[in-house]
Design a protein around this motif. Structure first.
Motif, PDB file in Angstrom:
ATOM      1  N   TYR A   1       0.753  -1.472  -0.030  1.00 32.78           N
ATOM      2  CA  TYR A   1       0.050   0.013  -0.121  1.00 32.78           C
ATOM      3  C   TYR A   1       0.889   1.187  -0.078  1.00 32.78           C
ATOM      4  O   TYR A   1       0.259   2.141  -0.564  1.00 32.78           O
ATOM      5  CB  TYR A   1      -1.087  -0.154   1.334  1.00 32.78           C
ATOM      6  CG  TYR A   1      -0.397   0.420   2.525  1.00 32.78           C
ATOM      7  CD1 TYR A   1      -0.168   1.730   2.975  1.00 32.78           C
ATOM      8  CD2 TYR A   1       0.371  -0.748   3.346  1.00 32.78           C
ATOM      9  CE1 TYR A   1       0.309   2.068   4.254  1.00 32.78           C
ATOM     10  CE2 TYR A   1       0.816  -0.293   4.648  1.00 32.78           C
ATOM     11  CZ  TYR A   1       0.884   1.087   5.009  1.00 32.78           C
ATOM     12  OH  TYR A   1       1.418   1.233   6.108  1.00 32.78           O
ATOM     13  N   GLN A   2       1.981   1.204   0.585  1.00 34.78           N
ATOM     14  CA  GLN A   2       3.115   2.321   0.728  1.00 34.78           C
ATOM     15  C   GLN A   2       3.502   2.431  -0.642  1.00 34.78           C
ATOM     16  O   GLN A   2       3.466   3.831  -1.287  1.00 34.78           O
ATOM     17  CB  GLN A   2       4.049   2.169   1.593  1.00 34.78           C
ATOM     18  CG  GLN A   2       3.690   2.165   2.996  1.00 34.78           C
ATOM     19  CD  GLN A   2       4.772   1.583   4.132  1.00 34.78           C
ATOM     20  OE1 GLN A   2       5.563   0.612   3.852  1.00 34.78           O
ATOM     21  NE2 GLN A   2       4.670   2.240   5.252  1.00 34.78           N
TER      22      GLN A   2
ATOM     23  N   ASP B   1       1.942   1.928  -3.588  1.00 41.37           N
ATOM     24  CA  ASP B   1       0.916   2.296  -4.354  1.00 41.37           C
ATOM     25  C   ASP B   1       0.654   3.858  -4.032  1.00 41.37           C
ATOM     26  O   ASP B   1       0.461   4.370  -5.043  1.00 41.37           O
ATOM     27  CB  ASP B   1      -0.279   1.302  -3.776  1.00 41.37           C
ATOM     28  CG  ASP B   1      -0.438  -0.027  -4.664  1.00 41.37           C
ATOM     29  OD1 ASP B   1       0.233  -0.071  -5.296  1.00 41.37           O
ATOM     30  OD2 ASP B   1      -1.028  -0.651  -3.893  1.00 41.37           O
ATOM     31  N   ARG B   2       0.773   4.204  -2.928  1.00 41.05           N
ATOM     32  CA  ARG B   2       0.483   5.283  -2.796  1.00 41.05           C
ATOM     33  C   ARG B   2       1.768   6.680  -3.296  1.00 41.05           C
ATOM     34  O   ARG B   2       1.507   7.607  -3.682  1.00 41.05           O
ATOM     35  CB  ARG B   2       0.741   5.779  -0.983  1.00 41.05           C
ATOM     36  CG  ARG B   2      -0.779   5.434  -0.410  1.00 41.05           C
ATOM     37  CD  ARG B   2      -0.881   5.861   0.938  1.00 41.05           C
ATOM     38  NE  ARG B   2      -2.152   5.498   1.508  1.00 41.05           N
ATOM     39  CZ  ARG B   2      -2.375   5.969   2.848  1.00 41.05           C
ATOM     40  NH1 ARG B   2      -1.675   6.577   3.762  1.00 41.05           N
ATOM     41  NH2 ARG B   2      -3.618   5.668   3.312  1.00 41.05           N
TER      42      ARG B   2
ATOM     43  N   GLY C   1       1.002   6.347  -6.894  1.00 41.37           N
ATOM     44  CA  GLY C   1      -0.280   7.353  -7.295  1.00 41.37           C
ATOM     45  C   GLY C   1       0.241   8.804  -7.089  1.00 41.37           C
ATOM     46  O   GLY C   1      -0.588   9.653  -7.667  1.00 41.37           O
ATOM     47  N   TRP C   2       1.206   9.151  -6.192  1.00 35.85           N
ATOM     48  CA  TRP C   2       1.257  10.730  -5.945  1.00 35.85           C
ATOM     49  C   TRP C   2       2.326  11.051  -6.997  1.00 35.85           C
ATOM     50  O   TRP C   2       2.202  11.985  -7.727  1.00 35.85           O
ATOM     51  CB  TRP C   2       2.155  10.773  -4.606  1.00 35.85           C
ATOM     52  CG  TRP C   2       2.719  11.968  -4.519  1.00 35.85           C
ATOM     53  CD1 TRP C   2       2.339  13.143  -4.853  1.00 35.85           C
ATOM     54  CD2 TRP C   2       4.067  11.919  -3.929  1.00 35.85           C
ATOM     55  NE1 TRP C   2       3.421  14.087  -4.708  1.00 35.85           N
ATOM     56  CE2 TRP C   2       4.592  13.308  -3.986  1.00 35.85           C
ATOM     57  CE3 TRP C   2       5.034  11.169  -3.324  1.00 35.85           C
ATOM     58  CZ2 TRP C   2       5.648  13.924  -3.257  1.00 35.85           C
ATOM     59  CZ3 TRP C   2       6.266  11.600  -2.806  1.00 35.85           C
ATOM     60  CH2 TRP C   2       6.597  13.138  -2.959  1.00 35.85           C
TER      61      TRP C   2
ATOM     62  N   GLU D   1      -3.968   3.605  -8.777  1.00 34.87           N
ATOM     63  CA  GLU D   1      -3.284   4.144  -7.446  1.00 34.87           C
ATOM     64  C   GLU D   1      -3.553   5.717  -7.354  1.00 34.87           C
ATOM     65  O   GLU D   1      -3.733   5.919  -6.135  1.00 34.87           O
ATOM     66  CB  GLU D   1      -1.763   3.807  -7.278  1.00 34.87           C
ATOM     67  CG  GLU D   1      -1.684   2.315  -7.189  1.00 34.87           C
ATOM     68  CD  GLU D   1      -1.583   1.485  -8.657  1.00 34.87           C
ATOM     69  OE1 GLU D   1      -2.053   2.243  -9.742  1.00 34.87           O
ATOM     70  OE2 GLU D   1      -1.403   0.282  -8.629  1.00 34.87           O
TER      71      GLU D   1
ATOM     72  N   GLN E   1      -7.762   9.031  -6.875  1.00 35.84           N
ATOM     73  CA  GLN E   1      -8.156  10.384  -5.959  1.00 35.84           C
ATOM     74  C   GLN E   1      -7.571  11.427  -6.427  1.00 35.84           C
ATOM     75  O   GLN E   1      -8.236  12.522  -6.558  1.00 35.84           O
ATOM     76  CB  GLN E   1      -7.840   9.796  -4.366  1.00 35.84           C
ATOM     77  CG  GLN E   1      -8.788   8.808  -3.917  1.00 35.84           C
ATOM     78  CD  GLN E   1      -8.202   8.234  -2.509  1.00 35.84           C
ATOM     79  OE1 GLN E   1      -6.937   8.405  -2.103  1.00 35.84           O
ATOM     80  NE2 GLN E   1      -9.295   8.208  -1.763  1.00 35.84           N
TER      81      GLN E   1
ATOM     82  N   PRO F   1       2.068  13.612  -1.380  1.00 31.29           N
ATOM     83  CA  PRO F   1       1.014  12.394  -1.276  1.00 31.29           C
ATOM     84  C   PRO F   1      -0.179  12.366  -0.752  1.00 31.29           C
ATOM     85  O   PRO F   1      -0.351  13.106   0.252  1.00 31.29           O
ATOM     86  CB  PRO F   1       2.027  11.302  -0.579  1.00 31.29           C
ATOM     87  CG  PRO F   1       2.989  12.379   0.174  1.00 31.29           C
ATOM     88  CD  PRO F   1       3.167  13.825  -0.782  1.00 31.29           C
ATOM     89  N   VAL F   2      -1.044  11.385  -0.985  1.00 33.64           N
ATOM     90  CA  VAL F   2      -2.271  11.409  -0.201  1.00 33.64           C
ATOM     91  C   VAL F   2      -2.015  10.817   1.288  1.00 33.64           C
ATOM     92  O   VAL F   2      -1.642   9.399   1.389  1.00 33.64           O
ATOM     93  CB  VAL F   2      -3.331  10.580  -0.761  1.00 33.64           C
ATOM     94  CG1 VAL F   2      -4.617  10.449  -0.142  1.00 33.64           C
ATOM     95  CG2 VAL F   2      -3.648  11.189  -2.101  1.00 33.64           C
ATOM     96  N   THR F   3      -2.447  11.434   2.218  1.00 31.00           N
ATOM     97  CA  THR F   3      -2.191  11.039   3.479  1.00 31.00           C
ATOM     98  C   THR F   3      -3.535  10.782   4.702  1.00 31.00           C
ATOM     99  O   THR F   3      -3.451  10.430   5.556  1.00 31.00           O
ATOM    100  CB  THR F   3      -1.224  11.810   4.328  1.00 31.00           C
ATOM    101  OG1 THR F   3      -1.835  13.104   4.542  1.00 31.00           O
ATOM    102  CG2 THR F   3       0.078  11.710   3.697  1.00 31.00           C
TER     103      THR F   3
END
Length: 402
Positions: free
Chosen positions: A242-243, A245-246, A249-250, A259, A262, A359-361
């Protein structure tokens, strides 16, 4: 030229002029109106069923009641209460770690166990309160340390202060990492940095402590684009799925569409608003009423709407800063500085992730995003700021020079 100086001293050393911070209360009222209005618009996107704006109104009434109660409590009393509050926050985090994941009490939500589900109340996130308790505890530690070593401060005493702060922060970081809640860990890091800057610590410690992570962050971003194979082999391969992917995705949302979904939707919504806004709600925004409320604002009222919200935050942070500068108590100054670091980083991070810059947090946008835990905790913190102004003492010392 002869310079003369008179020092006018009254028989009383100080006087307490208790006054409500009307300007801050008015700004908070504006935030409440803006929040409920855009949450009403966000819930029309059909993601969830429920009148979130009505619940947000209730949360704001509760938040104002909490802030008004806290501001009447002299902030200097926290010098004796901060360990109790810190222990209570730590107890909640430990209890969450022991109980969760549990289907009804501490469910596994959005990839983490960060919430208590309390019947009749709803979701409660302990980390929201823990951050404020950390600000209090770290401010008290700095205040007492600087009072003790006022005359003989040196590198060794600064290292001792750093060790004290690290001992308080470390267990909180460990518990948050187990959830995992990397967003709260980043926010705590921002609080620590803000307090270190105002603590008077020598630059020999501050430069590597603050500059090191910043250089490492910028180096990683540069290497991600210039040396992707090396980054994949030596760094990303050692992280959780998941890390990774974030991160993808960022930094590369157009290639990793799933990813970065959003981020792409938020950027599309913000761009569609242009200057004056676009009332077309065809652009779907995930978590529109919580994490990405800024995308809703910018989509509906464009650049002008987003600029208005950012201006409100600047005004709020300026008011906290002026309260800090006008306070004659060092503990009050540290308290305000820690909260400035917390709020400014939270706003910067939330808006930045909506723009695809960060990044999305899972950060909420303080005072605007839907959520009872976040809003009440924020109002509690601002109540402490207003307490600093309400209980600050004015000194009758005036120096005049010719």
């Amino acid at each position: 030229m002869i310079r003369r100086c008179w020092l006018v001293v009254s028989f009383n050393n100080s006087i307490t002029e208790k006054q409500y911070d009307i300007n801050m209360l008015f700004v908070l009222f504006l935030f409440g109106v803006v929040s409920c209005f855009y949450i009403f618009y966000a819930q029309e996107m059909g993601q969830y069923n429920g009148d979130f704006y009505i619940q947000q109104m209730i949360f704001y009434v509760l938040g104002f009641a909490v802030a008004f109660t806290v501001l009447h409590f002299d902030f200097e009393y926290y010098l004796n209460l901060h360990w109790f509050l810190y222990g209570f926050g730590l107890f909640l985090l430990i209890a969450l770690d022991i109980i969760g994941p549990h289907e009804t009490i501490a469910p596994y939500t959005n990839g983490a166990v960060s919430w208590f589900q309390i019947p009749g109340i709803g979701s409660v996130q302990p980390s929201e309160l823990m951050r404020i308790f950390l600000v209090l505890t770290l401010s008290a530690i700095i205040y007492r340390h600087n009072s003790r070593f006022r005359e003989d401060r040196m590198l060794q005493t600064d290292l001792l202060l750093l060790g004290k702060m690290g001992a308080v922060v470390a267990p909180v970081i460990a518990l948050l990492y187990r959830q995992p809640d990397m967003g709260s860990i980043m926010l705590i890091a921002a609080i620590v940095v803000a307090l270190l800057i105002v603590s008077g610590m020598t630059y020999k410690i501050l430069l590597p402590l603050i500059g090191g992570p910043l250089v490492a962050f910028l180096t990683f971003v540069f290497a991600f684009y210039q040396f992707p194979e090396l980054v994949q082999r030596y760094l990303l391969s050692n992280l959780e799925g998941y890390q990774v992917d974030r991160i993808n995705g960022w930094l590369n949302p157009f290639e990793y569409v799933d990813e970065g979904y959003q981020v792409l939707q938020a950027m599309t919504a913000i761009g569609s608003g242009q200057l004056y806004g676009n009332f077309d709600s065809s652009v779907y925004i995930p978590e529109a009423h919580t994490d990405f409320i800024f995308a809703v604002i910018s989509s509906m009222h464009g650049f002008l709407g987003g600029a208005f919200v950012i201006t409100l935050y600047f005004i709020l942070l300026y008011q906290i800063l002026m309260t800090s500068l006008r306070c004659h108590n060092a503990f009050g100054k540290y308290l305000c500085a820690g909260l400035i670091g917390m709020f400014s980083f939270q706003v910067f991070q939330n808006i930045g992730m909506g723009l695809g810059l960060l990044p999305v947090t899972g950060f909420t946008l303080p005072l605007l995003s839907y959520g009872g835990s976040s809003l009440v905790a924020t109002m509690f913190a601002l109540g402490m700021v207003m307490s600093v102004k309400y209980h600050s003492k004015s000194y009758f010392f005036e120096a005049q020079k010719e």
